[in-house]
Scaffold this active site. Structure first.
Site, PDB file in Angstrom:
ATOM      1  N   SER A  59     -28.690   9.638 -23.523  1.00  0.00           N
ATOM      2  CA  SER A  59     -28.410  10.506 -24.672  1.00  0.00           C
ATOM      3  C   SER A  59     -27.331   9.916 -25.569  1.00  0.00           C
ATOM      4  O   SER A  59     -27.438   9.945 -26.789  1.00  0.00           O
ATOM      5  CB  SER A  59     -27.968  11.892 -24.186  1.00  0.00           C
ATOM      6  OG  SER A  59     -28.989  12.488 -23.429  1.00  0.00           O
ATOM      7  N   PHE A  72     -35.905   3.471 -17.114  1.00  0.00           N
ATOM      8  CA  PHE A  72     -36.928   4.384 -17.658  1.00  0.00           C
ATOM      9  C   PHE A  72     -37.684   3.755 -18.829  1.00  0.00           C
ATOM     10  O   PHE A  72     -38.055   4.456 -19.777  1.00  0.00           O
ATOM     11  CB  PHE A  72     -36.303   5.708 -18.149  1.00  0.00           C
ATOM     12  CG  PHE A  72     -35.453   6.441 -17.162  1.00  0.00           C
ATOM     13  CD1 PHE A  72     -35.818   6.517 -15.826  1.00  0.00           C
ATOM     14  CD2 PHE A  72     -34.280   7.077 -17.556  1.00  0.00           C
ATOM     15  CE1 PHE A  72     -35.034   7.210 -14.916  1.00  0.00           C
ATOM     16  CE2 PHE A  72     -33.488   7.774 -16.655  1.00  0.00           C
ATOM     17  CZ  PHE A  72     -33.865   7.837 -15.334  1.00  0.00           C
ATOM     18  N   PRO A 127     -37.286   8.650 -35.786  1.00  0.00           N
ATOM     19  CA  PRO A 127     -38.086   9.788 -36.266  1.00  0.00           C
ATOM     20  C   PRO A 127     -39.589   9.541 -36.152  1.00  0.00           C
ATOM     21  O   PRO A 127     -40.356  10.469 -35.890  1.00  0.00           O
ATOM     22  CB  PRO A 127     -37.635   9.957 -37.722  1.00  0.00           C
ATOM     23  CG  PRO A 127     -36.211   9.510 -37.697  1.00  0.00           C
ATOM     24  CD  PRO A 127     -36.199   8.346 -36.731  1.00  0.00           C
ATOM     25  N   GLU A 158     -41.088   7.865 -33.745  1.00  0.00           N
ATOM     26  CA  GLU A 158     -41.438   8.132 -32.348  1.00  0.00           C
ATOM     27  C   GLU A 158     -41.491   9.646 -32.120  1.00  0.00           C
ATOM     28  O   GLU A 158     -42.369  10.156 -31.422  1.00  0.00           O
ATOM     29  CB  GLU A 158     -40.403   7.498 -31.416  1.00  0.00           C
ATOM     30  CG  GLU A 158     -40.738   7.736 -29.946  1.00  0.00           C
ATOM     31  CD  GLU A 158     -39.638   7.320 -28.982  1.00  0.00           C
ATOM     32  OE1 GLU A 158     -38.446   7.400 -29.344  1.00  0.00           O
ATOM     33  OE2 GLU A 158     -39.969   6.933 -27.846  1.00  0.00           O
ATOM     34  N   GLY A 183     -54.712  30.741 -11.793  1.00  0.00           N
ATOM     35  CA  GLY A 183     -54.427  31.151 -10.419  1.00  0.00           C
ATOM     36  C   GLY A 183     -54.195  29.929  -9.534  1.00  0.00           C
ATOM     37  O   GLY A 183     -53.652  28.923  -9.995  1.00  0.00           O
TER      38      GLY A 183
END
Ligand code: FAD
Length: 284
Positions: free
Chosen positions: A34, A61, A145, A147, A244
């Site tokens: 971040s 990542f 932006p 992406e 369900g």
């Protein structure tokens, strides 16, 4: 395309365009994704006067990380300047000191390649610097932006498709002698979800139009990214519920879609970071 020199474009773009060259973008590091301006990997000039750079550090990542032929990596070229000390480099697979980890074991999107990258005294010539030295952070802010709007398009499309399939399922599946979709609770739920998808689609479409005209603002891209991934999560969670027990079985598309969607609130800049960007634009 936007940052490369003519020589770089001639060298790398044809393979990228034909699909023969797989590329990755390495921004996130084990210590954090971040706070991009806080990244720790470094590139320093070799002290032999060659003009080469020596790159050290790691990324994690990274989509396509394991199979990439080229990786664009964000590294620190000036430790004294925060965001203004970051530059972008193009690394070619096979360069000495550049190694890739194995495919990471993910909760969803298990088919995709997400890996770590390691840089141990990777030496590259100055011609591998992408864009200007010290302007890597600005370049990422200008191009992310795109992406984010790509993510918003896919978030909305996935949610809409699974919702359509779920509506059909609820017409067929019976309980208490009637189709489960005909219970007022479920009917109203699906009416709400269809409305949310269509309203989201309208905003995302407007953003796509703006982007194609070169007018999409980072704030609108952030809004489209966080909103569409939240809506996708809400829609798919409800779709699992409406199936369900079958909704929790891997053989059902809805189960896989639900698992695959979770990451969209985290990647491409987490939803919290998107709200941070929007909040800053509000002067807060
Ligand atoms: C499957 C997958 C593919 C990815 N592909 C790539 C890729 O190709 N290239 C790449 O560079 N990265 C990639 N990423 C990394 C992704 O962009 C990061 O995971 C993301 O930016 C978050 O960084 P982090 O994981 O370090 O979390 P952190 O930065 O540690 O954040 C942890 C939590 O704290 C929150 N947080 C952090 N700062 C604030 C704040 N100021 N206010 C409020 N909350 C905050 C975050 O929102 C998050 O919820 C990928 C990730 C995944 C899971």
């Amino acid at each position: 395309m936007a940052l490369g020199t003519e020589e770089q474009k001639q060298r790398w773009l044809p393979g990228i365009a034909s699909g023969e060259t797989i590329i990755a973008i390495g921004m996130t590091e084990p210590s954090g994704g971040s706070d991009l301006a806080g990244l720790k990997s470094t590139a320093v000039r070799a002290d032999d006067g060659s003009g080469d750079w020596i790159i050290n550090g790691s990324k994690t990542f990274i989509t396509n990380g394991h199979q990439c032929d080229l990786a664009i990596v964000a590294v620190r070229t000036d430790p004294t300047k925060g965001a203004k000390g970051i530059s972008l480099f193009v690394l070619e697979a096979g360069t000495a000191g550049f190694t890739k980890g194995t495919k990471l074991d993910k909760v969803g999107q298990t088919e995709s390649d997400t890996a770590e990258l390691f840089f141990d005294n990777v030496r590259v010539p100055d011609t591998h610097l992408l864009g200007e030295e010290g302007r890597g952070f600005i370049a990422m802010m200008q191009h992310l932006p795109q992406e984010r709007i790509g993510a918003a398009v896919s978030n909305t499309a996935h949610a809409a498709q699974i919702l359509r399939e779920t509506i059909e399922y609820t017409k067929e599946r019976k309980a208490f002698g009637q189709a489960i979709g005909s219970f007022q609770h479920n009917k109203f739920l699906m009416a709400e979800l269809v409305t949310k998808i269509e309203v989201t689609q309208a905003f995302v479409d407007a953003c796509v139009t703006l982007h194609s005209e070169g007018e999409l603002t980072p704030t609108d891209a952030a809004k489209a990214k966080w909103w569409s991934s939240d809506i996708q999560g809400e829609v798919l969670d409800a779709c699992v519920q409406l199936h369900g027990g079958y909704g929790f079985m891997n053989e059902y598309r809805v189960a896989r879609a639900w698992r695959d969607a979770r990451v969209t609130r985290i990647w491409a800049g987490s939803n919290e970071i998107m709200k941070e960007l929007i909040g800053r634009e509000l002067g807060l």
